[in-house]
Design a protein around this motif. Structure first.
Motif, PDB file in Angstrom:
ATOM      1  N   ALA A  75       0.868  -1.184   0.000  1.00  0.00           N
ATOM      2  CA  ALA A  75       0.000   0.000   0.000  1.00  0.00           C
ATOM      3  C   ALA A  75       0.902   1.230   0.000  1.00  0.00           C
ATOM      4  CB  ALA A  75      -0.912   0.003   1.218  1.00  0.00           C
ATOM      5  N   ILE A  76       0.810   2.002  -1.047  1.00  0.00           N
ATOM      6  CA  ILE A  76       1.734   3.124  -1.195  1.00  0.00           C
ATOM      7  C   ILE A  76       1.045   4.267  -1.946  1.00  0.00           C
ATOM      8  CG2 ILE A  76       2.763   2.249  -3.345  1.00  0.00           C
ATOM      9  CD1 ILE A  76       5.507   3.145  -2.148  1.00  0.00           C
ATOM     10  N   VAL A  77       1.352   5.485  -1.541  1.00  0.00           N
ATOM     11  CA  VAL A  77       0.832   6.687  -2.187  1.00  0.00           C
ATOM     12  C   VAL A  77       2.026   7.482  -2.702  1.00  0.00           C
ATOM     13  CG1 VAL A  77      -0.295   8.920  -1.777  1.00  0.00           C
ATOM     14  CG2 VAL A  77      -1.299   6.832  -0.858  1.00  0.00           C
ATOM     15  N   GLY A  78       1.883   8.073  -3.870  1.00  0.00           N
ATOM     16  CA  GLY A  78       3.003   8.819  -4.424  1.00  0.00           C
ATOM     17  C   GLY A  78       2.558  10.076  -5.144  1.00  0.00           C
ATOM     18  N   ALA A  79       3.504  10.980  -5.315  1.00  0.00           N
ATOM     19  CA  ALA A  79       3.309  12.199  -6.105  1.00  0.00           C
ATOM     20  C   ALA A  79       4.472  12.307  -7.066  1.00  0.00           C
ATOM     21  CB  ALA A  79       3.252  13.429  -5.213  1.00  0.00           C
ATOM     22  N   GLU A  80       4.186  12.339  -8.365  1.00  0.00           N
ATOM     23  CA  GLU A  80       5.226  12.551  -9.366  1.00  0.00           C
ATOM     24  C   GLU A  80       5.242  14.029  -9.734  1.00  0.00           C
ATOM     25  OE1 GLU A  80       6.124  11.626 -14.017  1.00  0.00           O
ATOM     26  OE2 GLU A  80       5.274   9.971 -12.839  1.00  0.00           O
ATOM     27  N   LEU A  81       6.367  14.685  -9.513  1.00  0.00           N
ATOM     28  CA  LEU A  81       6.474  16.108  -9.794  1.00  0.00           C
ATOM     29  C   LEU A  81       6.736  16.347 -11.282  1.00  0.00           C
ATOM     30  CD1 LEU A  81       8.599  17.383  -6.774  1.00  0.00           C
ATOM     31  CD2 LEU A  81       6.177  16.786  -6.878  1.00  0.00           C
ATOM     32  N   THR A  82       6.366  17.517 -11.751  1.00  0.00           N
ATOM     33  CA  THR A  82       6.702  17.895 -13.117  1.00  0.00           C
ATOM     34  C   THR A  82       8.192  18.249 -13.170  1.00  0.00           C
ATOM     35  OG1 THR A  82       6.138  20.203 -12.681  1.00  0.00           O
ATOM     36  CG2 THR A  82       4.389  18.805 -13.571  1.00  0.00           C
ATOM     37  N   PRO A  83       8.840  18.113 -14.312  1.00  0.00           N
ATOM     38  CA  PRO A  83      10.235  18.546 -14.411  1.00  0.00           C
ATOM     39  C   PRO A  83      10.353  20.026 -14.048  1.00  0.00           C
ATOM     40  CG  PRO A  83       9.619  17.252 -16.335  1.00  0.00           C
ATOM     41  CD  PRO A  83       8.354  17.517 -15.577  1.00  0.00           C
ATOM     42  N   GLY A  84      11.272  20.332 -13.154  1.00  0.00           N
ATOM     43  CA  GLY A  84      11.427  21.714 -12.713  1.00  0.00           C
ATOM     44  C   GLY A  84      10.389  22.154 -11.709  1.00  0.00           C
ATOM     45  N   GLY A  85       9.562  21.231 -11.217  1.00  0.00           N
ATOM     46  CA  GLY A  85       8.474  21.607 -10.311  1.00  0.00           C
ATOM     47  C   GLY A  85       8.769  21.421  -8.836  1.00  0.00           C
ATOM     48  N   ALA A  86      10.003  21.119  -8.480  1.00  0.00           N
ATOM     49  CA  ALA A  86      10.315  20.770  -7.091  1.00  0.00           C
ATOM     50  C   ALA A  86      10.587  21.959  -6.190  1.00  0.00           C
ATOM     51  CB  ALA A  86      11.521  19.838  -7.063  1.00  0.00           C
ATOM     52  N   SER A  87      10.944  23.113  -6.753  1.00  0.00           N
ATOM     53  CA  SER A  87      11.434  24.220  -5.925  1.00  0.00           C
ATOM     54  C   SER A  87      10.449  24.698  -4.853  1.00  0.00           C
ATOM     55  CB  SER A  87      11.873  25.392  -6.808  1.00  0.00           C
ATOM     56  OG  SER A  87      10.802  25.896  -7.562  1.00  0.00           O
TER      57      SER A  87
END
Length: 298
Positions: free
Chosen positions: A109-121
């Protein structure tokens, strides 16, 4: 990093709207009642992810093995990736250009968020280069707040509610400092759009010329915000284009895939594929379970 699939499971995805959607491409929830205890190679996508293990308060990853030598057995490959690293149950997987392995038994059981390129700041600060290729417990970056976010997601009772809980936590983080602009860097956005255009082979020189920036300044800015150099990012995206082409074709022409994805020739394609996947393209096709996941021991 997306979860392993191809087994009895529940997989729910959600693309958040703006403003969060400008920085987070996808939220996902994965659950399976039972998973085999094996190592599974995760192939590079160039994306940064946040992961929350709901089954136990730990996430494990294993170092990438060297490219599998010709004739090597699956057991040899699994042994080469045996060094385990342990993180807390909520962690960040930085943008990576190398494969690594996960323990599928803990992925119940796992939840995740994939960020957009350059979206981490907005979430991790303006310079994400130190997170490139890294796996970091989120409490090292957010302190006590990391555990609180995991607790809120655990308290939610349904997959949709868990995704909404993570969305709310990320949105709160995004909006917490009004002084920090929510707009993305237009130069990096321009470059990402140019690199993603399949109709033309765009080079770093093309982009810097159109932006009117020096090459050194552009490379530094892109690497700080995306986590990979422009050249390495483009190589990973070309590799991912090849993975997509392989998934679409029932009868694969390797020369055709190489040409369509912009490789010089078939030898260049195979060399680059092995550099990123640790496998030849034919080995990948024979062993894959999901486009970016390949079991190491069978």
């Amino acid at each position: 990093m997306l979860p392993p699939t191809g087994r009895p499971m529940r997989f729910v995805t959600y693309a958040p709207p703006p403003p969060l959607g400008r920085f987070v491409r996808l939220l996902w929830y994965y659950a399976a009642p039972e998973l085999p205890d094996l190592l599974e190679r995760v192939l590079p996508t160039g994306a940064m992810s946040l992961l929350i293990n709901l089954a136990e308060d730990e996430l494990r990853w294993y170092e990438a093995a060297p490219a599998t030598p010709a004739g090597a057995t699956a057991a040899t490959a699994a042994t080469a990736a045996a060094r385990c690293h342990r993180l807390s149950g909520i962690a960040v997987c930085g943008a990576h250009a190398e494969h690594f392995a996960i323990d599928t038994a803990e992925q119940r059981a796992i939840v995740g968020a994939e960020l957009t390129p350059g979206g981490a700041s907005p979430f991790f600060g303006p310079d994400t280069e130190p997170l490139s290729g890294a796996h970091v417990s989120l409490d090292a970056l957010w302190g006590r707040e990391a555990a609180l976010v995991r607790e809120r997601v655990l308290e939610a009772r349904t997959p949709d509610a868990r995704l909404r809980a993570l969305e709310a936590a990320l949105t709160a983080r995004l909006l917490r400092r009004p002084a920090r602009p929510l707009a993305r860097d237009p130069a990096v956005d321009f470059a990402l759009a140019a690199f993603a255009d399949p109709s033309r082979a765009t080079t770093v020189a093309d982009v810097t010329g159109q932006l009117g920036m020096s090459s050194k300044r552009f490379i530094r800015s892109f690497t700080e915000q995306v986590g990979l150099t422009p050249k390495r990012y483009c190589r990973v995206q070309r590799f991912q284009q090849a993975i997509s082409a392989i998934a679409r074709d029932e009868r694969i022409s390797w020369a055709g895939v190489a040409a369509a994805c912009g490789y010089y020739d078939q030898a260049h394609f195979i060399h680059d594929f092995r550099a990123f996947a640790g496998l030849t393209p034919t080995e990948y096709v024979a062993r894959r379970r999901e486009r970016n996941h390949v079991p190491l021991d069978g």
